[in-house]
Motif scaffolding. Structure first.
Motif, mmCIF file in Angstrom:
data_model
loop_
_atom_site.group_PDB
_atom_site.id
_atom_site.type_symbol
_atom_site.label_atom_id
_atom_site.label_comp_id
_atom_site.label_asym_id
_atom_site.label_seq_id
_atom_site.Cartn_x
_atom_site.Cartn_y
_atom_site.Cartn_z
ATOM 1 N N LEU A 143 39.420 -56.675 -10.451
ATOM 2 C CA LEU A 143 37.733 -56.796 -10.446
ATOM 3 C C LEU A 143 37.359 -57.523 -9.034
ATOM 4 C CD1 LEU A 143 36.163 -53.690 -9.349
ATOM 5 C CD2 LEU A 143 34.983 -54.382 -11.672
ATOM 6 N N ILE A 144 37.634 -58.616 -9.968
ATOM 7 C CA ILE A 144 36.407 -59.747 -9.846
ATOM 8 C C ILE A 144 37.450 -60.632 -8.279
ATOM 9 C CG2 ILE A 144 36.347 -62.470 -10.133
ATOM 10 C CD1 ILE A 144 36.326 -61.735 -13.055
ATOM 11 N N VAL A 145 38.204 -60.645 -7.972
ATOM 12 C CA VAL A 145 39.559 -61.003 -7.323
ATOM 13 C C VAL A 145 38.912 -60.086 -6.274
ATOM 14 C CG1 VAL A 145 41.750 -60.693 -5.890
ATOM 15 C CG2 VAL A 145 41.946 -60.734 -8.259
ATOM 16 N N LYS A 146 38.923 -58.537 -6.404
ATOM 17 C CA LYS A 146 37.946 -57.137 -5.484
ATOM 18 C C LYS A 146 36.887 -58.307 -4.279
ATOM 19 C CE LYS A 146 40.567 -53.364 -6.184
ATOM 20 N NZ LYS A 146 40.439 -51.983 -7.046
ATOM 21 N N ILE A 147 35.620 -58.300 -5.643
ATOM 22 C CA ILE A 147 34.417 -59.383 -6.001
ATOM 23 C C ILE A 147 34.364 -60.492 -4.582
ATOM 24 C CG2 ILE A 147 32.477 -60.154 -6.356
ATOM 25 C CD1 ILE A 147 32.795 -58.122 -8.731
ATOM 26 N N ILE A 148 35.621 -61.430 -4.850
ATOM 27 C CA ILE A 148 35.691 -62.166 -4.427
ATOM 28 C C ILE A 148 35.858 -62.372 -2.629
ATOM 29 C CG2 ILE A 148 37.155 -64.593 -3.906
ATOM 30 C CD1 ILE A 148 34.975 -64.925 -6.487
ATOM 31 N N LYS A 149 36.424 -61.844 -3.015
ATOM 32 C CA LYS A 149 37.097 -60.915 -1.369
ATOM 33 C C LYS A 149 36.148 -60.322 -0.221
ATOM 34 C CE LYS A 149 42.096 -59.026 -2.205
ATOM 35 N NZ LYS A 149 42.930 -57.978 -2.674
ATOM 36 N N GLU A 150 35.449 -59.631 -0.574
ATOM 37 C CA GLU A 150 33.961 -58.817 -0.208
ATOM 38 C C GLU A 150 32.814 -60.445 -0.260
ATOM 39 O OE1 GLU A 150 34.427 -57.114 1.844
ATOM 40 O OE2 GLU A 150 36.103 -56.804 1.094
ATOM 41 N N ILE A 151 32.827 -61.507 -1.181
ATOM 42 C CA ILE A 151 31.766 -61.964 -1.363
ATOM 43 C C ILE A 151 30.748 -62.771 0.259
ATOM 44 C CG2 ILE A 151 33.262 -64.369 -1.474
ATOM 45 C CD1 ILE A 151 30.766 -63.354 -4.132
ATOM 46 N N ASN A 152 31.789 -63.097 0.832
ATOM 47 C CA ASN A 152 30.968 -63.676 2.392
ATOM 48 C C ASN A 152 30.545 -62.704 2.802
ATOM 49 O OD1 ASN A 152 32.996 -64.997 3.404
ATOM 50 N ND2 ASN A 152 34.264 -63.681 3.229
ATOM 51 N N VAL A 153 30.217 -61.245 2.460
ATOM 52 C CA VAL A 153 29.666 -60.002 2.333
ATOM 53 C C VAL A 153 28.416 -60.167 1.694
ATOM 54 C CG1 VAL A 153 29.058 -57.867 2.591
ATOM 55 C CG2 VAL A 153 30.594 -58.664 3.614
#
Length: 257
Positions: free
Chosen positions: A24-34
């Protein structure tokens, strides 16, 4: 609108809920730009970035597979913070063993593996590799030992010279510069007998490595340095010296008789 303390508390609660879920953290980091864009210039933005970077370093799997998350981030603020933490949290523990590329957990080895897998296309990854190499010490003796006296493709110096992950890294240019300096010295003042013997006594495998090394130096040399030509010239000079040494006793006998 939340004040600073409320924001920090909510962020802490939220990330605590996902801290045990690396996926889940990986998914969050992937979208961290937003998320970073949404926060904008809010006073808490710096804390948010620092907190999320810290969260990354709490997950070993994320650090070892940054190509799945961090390398997808575009925010300069996030990447700069990650870079600082990577140096202190990861590289510092290995600063005296980064040359040991056979070590599976060596962070430099991990970065190189990721660089290969991503086809050398990620600029931030190159920055991490450059940073990892900043504190690696290589002296002239090691360079000559690995690349001239006993040329070995398995040494760190040889790996740096020819692996694509290092083609823009400062340490590679340093090795090339030292070899260029050595070649100029040989041309100016000649080669020693032990240096000529080292070249003459190479195994076939060592010869292959040495030829590859000096072919590279010839390519980058403004004088088109040719090691074979130099060796032949120095061998001829040495043979002349040996002939002189051989006739000295006879000359002394004649002179003293």
């Amino acid at each position: 609108m939340f004040d600073d303390d409320e924001f920090k508390e909510l962020l802490k609660v939220w990330t605590t809920c996902v801290a045990h879920r690396p996926d889940l953290i990986v998914k969050i980091i992937k979208e961290i730009n937003v998320l970073i864009s949404a926060i904008g210039d809010h006073p808490c933005s710096s804390h948010f970035i620092e907190h999320m970077v810290d969260l990354c370093f709490q997950q070993k799997s994320i650090i070892e597979k940054i190509e799945q998350s961090v390398l997808l981030v575009q925010s300069p603020k996030f990447l700069n913070e990650f870079k600082l933490k990577y140096k202190t949290n990861v590289l510092k523990a290995y600063q005296n063993s980064l040359k040991e590329l056979t070590n599976q957990i060596n962070p430099l080895r991990i970065l190189i593996r990721i660089d290969v897998e991503t086809k050398y296309q990620n600029a931030f990854l190159r920055e991490l590799i450059e940073m990892a190499c900043e504190d690696i010490k290589i002296d002239d003796e090691e360079i000559l030992q690995d690349l001239f006296y006993k040329p070995d493709s398995q040494t760190f110096t040889c790996f740096v010279l020819f692996h694509s992950s290092f083609r823009t890294v400062h340490i590679r240019q340093y090795i090339i510069d030292r070899l260029l300096t050595q070649s100029i010295s040989w041309e100016d003042i000649g080669m020693r007998w032990d240096e000529l013997l080292a070249w003459r006594n190479y195994t076939n495998q060592q010869r292959v490595v040495a030829n590859k090394v000096w072919a590279l130096i010839s390519e980058v040399s403004s004088k088109q340095f040719e090691i074979d030509k130099l060796i032949n010239t120095e061998n001829d000079k040495m043979q002349e010296k040996l002939k002189i040494i051989e006739i000295i006793p006879s000359c002394l006998d004649i002179y003293c008789s």
